[in-house]
Design an enzyme around this catalytic site. Structure first.
Site, PDB file in Angstrom:
ATOM      1  N   TYR A 118       0.857  -1.196   0.000  1.00  0.00           N
ATOM      2  CA  TYR A 118       0.000   0.000   0.000  1.00  0.00           C
ATOM      3  C   TYR A 118       0.887   1.238   0.000  1.00  0.00           C
ATOM      4  O   TYR A 118       1.864   1.314   0.744  1.00  0.00           O
ATOM      5  CB  TYR A 118      -0.871   0.015   1.260  1.00  0.00           C
ATOM      6  CG  TYR A 118      -1.659   1.304   1.429  1.00  0.00           C
ATOM      7  CD1 TYR A 118      -2.960   1.422   0.951  1.00  0.00           C
ATOM      8  CD2 TYR A 118      -1.084   2.420   2.051  1.00  0.00           C
ATOM      9  CE1 TYR A 118      -3.670   2.596   1.089  1.00  0.00           C
ATOM     10  CE2 TYR A 118      -1.789   3.602   2.189  1.00  0.00           C
ATOM     11  CZ  TYR A 118      -3.075   3.685   1.705  1.00  0.00           C
ATOM     12  OH  TYR A 118      -3.777   4.852   1.829  1.00  0.00           O
ATOM     13  N   GLU A 206      -3.494   7.473  -4.013  1.00  0.00           N
ATOM     14  CA  GLU A 206      -3.501   6.227  -3.249  1.00  0.00           C
ATOM     15  C   GLU A 206      -3.365   5.065  -4.223  1.00  0.00           C
ATOM     16  O   GLU A 206      -4.199   4.896  -5.116  1.00  0.00           O
ATOM     17  CB  GLU A 206      -4.800   6.082  -2.450  1.00  0.00           C
ATOM     18  CG  GLU A 206      -4.791   4.849  -1.556  1.00  0.00           C
ATOM     19  CD  GLU A 206      -6.100   4.679  -0.785  1.00  0.00           C
ATOM     20  OE1 GLU A 206      -7.166   4.578  -1.421  1.00  0.00           O
ATOM     21  OE2 GLU A 206      -6.044   4.651   0.455  1.00  0.00           O
TER      22      GLU A 206
END
Ligand code: GDP
Ligand code: MN
Length: 398
Positions: A118, A206
């Site tokens: 991530y 993101e």
């Protein structure tokens, strides 16, 4: 402003960030053509069909499917295009899918398992610095990681005076536990990603998941990009990426009239000048037993047109049982606003909900007199408390 995954990946690619390649399609036939082209360009045999909506959690919601041949591409694209996709970010009504991204399958089996990470970049307002957040728990809901295992989120703040330093990009690659070729790839990935974030005046990037393939390539499998609306004037090309179909129709209409409108779930519509006063008005509505149906800031220069546009917006919401107009006459005089309200009321014709107008400031008495003498179903109030009481009264009889 949010953009689609396929648009976000286009931006990343321009900055040298490796991506899962894909081609956008609006019909099942286009999806098949796209898949053929991808096979030629990337050698991929399998394809992932990914719903393009402005919301995350598409995988869990059934909006991301693996197709092992062209028949499946056609079948799955046909299913996903036109579906009402519900994810934890769309609300129960879901979002209609108009396009899919046909992407190369990058999870091919190798001697080691592909690994998901991530990565995100956003502005930490408290620190006044951009922060890069990294976690080995990629592919998961990051909110859950933050709640249950916050120590698995690594943060690196960037001093705006010096920018992202090489050692910081390396720290992130270390935090992922990478070495050798994958380490170098990740440093490059983070460096280019940060450059893209800065250059586009984004407020958030993101990438979840960032994938390490079994041959040590690092690539963006997903891309969520939020661009700063206030900077779009200097990015014509990015402003063009706006997809109105993804936005609330009332909010789109509001932005055309330069109104600051946010739809809410309550029953009292409100029209206010100034964001602070709008917040206070929403509080007073709640205290009087109602629930605000919207936030609406008509700005400092409220006139007949803006009042009318605001009225029309509020009235399109079927939940509205009463409207509270709360204007502080500073730059704009109350008598002008009152005339605007009366004029708008007449222009619109039938308004079946009671309207409470509270005008305070320059020429407030004059404004109240105009409202009272108009003969319309409009109640004037001078004090905020009085306005709240009137909202309570009309809700009781509604
Ligand atoms: P999101 O659910 O909206 O965040 O959409 P993502 O783009 O993150 O995709 C959801 C999930 O689909 C990912 O976490 C992967 O597990 C899976 N996925 C994405 N691309 C591929 C692929 O190329 N091959 C396979 N097998 N799975 C993929
Ligand atoms: Mn994702």
């Amino acid at each position: 402003m949010n953009i689609h995954e396929y648009q976000a990946k286009d931006i990343l690619k321009r900055y040298g960030v490796r991506i899962q390649e894909g081609i956008v399609a609006e019909t099942a036939e286009e999806a098949v053509t796209a898949a053929k082209r991808l096979t030629e360009e990337t050698g991929t045999g399998w394809h992932v069909i990914k719903a393009q909506i402005h919301a995350g959690g598409r995988g869990k919601g059934g909006g991301v499917k693996l197709a092992k041949n062209l028949e499946q591409v056609k079948e799955l694209a046909g299913q996903i295009i036109g579906m009402q996709l519900v994810t934890h970010q769309t609300g129960p009504e879901g979002k209609k899918v108009n396009k899919v991204l046909v992407a190369q399958d990058v999870y091919y089996p190798g001697d080691s398992e592909p690994k998901e990470y991530y990565l995100s970049i956003l502005l930490d307002r408290a620190k006044g610095q951009n922060v890069i957040m990294a976690s080995t728990e990629g592919g998961m809901d990051i909110e859950e990681v933050a709640e249950h295992t916050p120590d698995k989120i690594f943060k690196e703040w960037i001093d705006p005076a010096v920018g992202l330093q090489g050692f910081q990009a390396r720290k992130i690659a270390f935090a992922f536990g990478l070495e050798g070729e994958a380490f170098k790839e990740m440093v490059k990935f983070v460096t280019n990603l940060y450059k893209a974030y800065l250059d586009t005046d984004a407020s958030m990037f993101e990438i979840n998941p960032v994938l390490k393939t079994s041959d040590n390539k690092i690539l963006a499998v997903d891309g969520k990009v939020d661009l700063d609306d206030n900077a779009l004037f200097r990015h014509k090309d990015l402003a063009d990426l706006r997809d109105l179909a993804e936005e609330d129709p009332l909010e789109v209409e509001a932005s055309k009239s330069n109104l600051n409108y946010v739809k809410l779930d309550g029953n009292v519509g409100c029209m206010v000048n100034g964001a602070g006063l709008a917040m206070a008005t929403m509080d007073i509505i709640k205290l009087s037993g109602g629930e605000p149906a919207n936030f609406l800031d008509v700005g400092g220069g409220a006139n007949a047109q803006t009042v009318e546009a605001g009225f029309r917006l509020i009235l399109q919401d079927p939940n509205v049982k009463a409207i509270l107009i709360n204007i502080f006459g500073g730059i704009v005089r109350c008598d002008r606003v009152a005339n605007g309200v009366v004029e708008a009321y007449k222009n619109i014709g039938t308004i079946n909900v009671p309207i409470i107008v509270r005008l305070q400031g320059t020429n407030a008495e004059e404004g109240a007199r105009i409202i009272d003498e108009s003969g319309l179903k409009v109640f004037s109030a001078v004090a905020l408390k009085e306005a709240a009481q009137k909202v309570k009264d009309v809700l009781a009889t509604a």
